[in-house]
Scaffold this active site. Structure first.
Site, PDB file in Angstrom:
ATOM      1  N   ARG A   1       0.843  -1.194   0.000  1.00 22.11           N
ATOM      2  CA  ARG A   1       0.000   0.000   0.000  1.00 22.11           C
ATOM      3  C   ARG A   1       0.884   1.252   0.000  1.00 22.11           C
ATOM      4  NH1 ARG A   1      -5.082   1.685   3.612  1.00 22.11           N
ATOM      5  NH2 ARG A   1      -5.417  -0.520   3.756  1.00 22.11           N
TER       6      ARG A   1
ATOM      7  N   THR B   1      -0.730   7.645  -1.376  1.00 21.21           N
ATOM      8  CA  THR B   1      -2.039   7.519  -2.052  1.00 21.21           C
ATOM      9  C   THR B   1      -2.943   6.500  -1.345  1.00 21.21           C
ATOM     10  OG1 THR B   1      -1.273   5.726  -3.460  1.00 21.21           O
ATOM     11  CG2 THR B   1      -0.929   7.957  -4.291  1.00 21.21           C
TER      12      THR B   1
ATOM     13  N   ASP C   1      -3.745  -9.568  12.658  1.00 20.40           N
ATOM     14  CA  ASP C   1      -3.004  -9.523  11.390  1.00 20.40           C
ATOM     15  C   ASP C   1      -2.691 -10.946  10.959  1.00 20.40           C
ATOM     16  OD1 ASP C   1      -0.689  -9.521   9.573  1.00 20.40           O
ATOM     17  OD2 ASP C   1      -0.792  -7.357   9.850  1.00 20.40           O
TER      18      ASP C   1
ATOM     19  N   ASP D   1       1.064 -11.757  10.177  1.00 17.71           N
ATOM     20  CA  ASP D   1       1.881 -11.868  11.398  1.00 17.71           C
ATOM     21  C   ASP D   1       1.590 -13.164  12.135  1.00 17.71           C
ATOM     22  OD1 ASP D   1       3.268  -9.537  11.053  1.00 17.71           O
ATOM     23  OD2 ASP D   1       1.974  -8.328  12.354  1.00 17.71           O
TER      24      ASP D   1
END
Ligand code: URA
Length: 208
Positions: free
Chosen positions: A103, A107, A199, A202
């Protein structure tokens, strides 16, 4: 919201275990693989069959085998990797492509950093996998990329989804069927699915 919820009791049981904060990396990985296999069983329910002659020790009989429809499994890196083995144990002839997206901090849009796909991607039925369908941004970007490479037949398989993610995928790719084990309540301000499981990357790779 167009989504197929695969709510087999075994999947729901394993999903509850995987959500538990006390579930460690080894068990998390094993459960994710098992759930992916069970979900793939449902996803492939309508795979076409053809007849063939088989010689048993007693006689020859007409039996059914898969009619050679080519499957491709495409994990979105990195958490999607945790679902690959469960699927290819069930469909060993499937080819595996990989799509990596990060990501962009300015933006907030997903940017491709890796893409390696089977050559005949246009002829394959693709199963894109990512355990968490959160905002939907990565899934939409991955499907955009696959379609740009010629893919015509795509399914998306996720473990847990937020309604926001399902809506985004539906809006951009109404032809893509979305399969999930659960649709959770919402996304929090950090983009995590609530109640979710934290997550996924993770927890699969023990990086927290
Ligand atoms: N990605 C994750 O791994 N977990 C979430 O809850 C959302 C996105």
């Amino acid at each position: 919201m167009q989504v197929k919820i695969i709510d087999h009791p075994l999947i729901q049981h394993k999903l509850s275990l995987i959500r538990d904060v006390r579930t460690g990396t080894k068990e998390f990985r094993e459960l994710l693989e098992e759930i992916a296999m069970l979900m793939a069983f449902e996803l492939t329910r309508n795979m076409p069959l053809e007849e063939t002659q088989v010689e048993t020790p007693l006689t020859t009989c007409t039996c059914k085998v898969l009619s050679g429809k080519k499957i491709g499994v495409v994990p979105i890196l990195r958490a999607g990797l945790g679902m690959v083995n469960g699927i290819i144990k069930l469909i060993p002839a499937a080819k595996v492509g990989h799509v990596g997206l990060y990501r962009d901090e300015k933006t907030l849009k997903p940017v491709e950093y890796y893409c390696k796909l089977p050559k005949d991607v246009d002829e394959r039925e693709l199963i894109v996998i990512d355990p968490m369908l959160a905002t939907g941004g990565s899934s939409v970007a991955a499907i955009d990329l696959l379609k740009a490479k010629g893919a015509k037949n795509i399914k998306l398989m996720c473990l847990v989804a937020a309604p926001e993610g399902i809506n985004l995928v539906n809006a951009h790719h109404p032809d893509v069927e979305v399969y999930v084990a659960a649709v959770d309540s919402h996304l929090n301000e950090y983009g995590y699915i609530v109640p979710g499981l934290g997550d996924a990357g993770d927890r699969i790779f023990g990086t927290k």
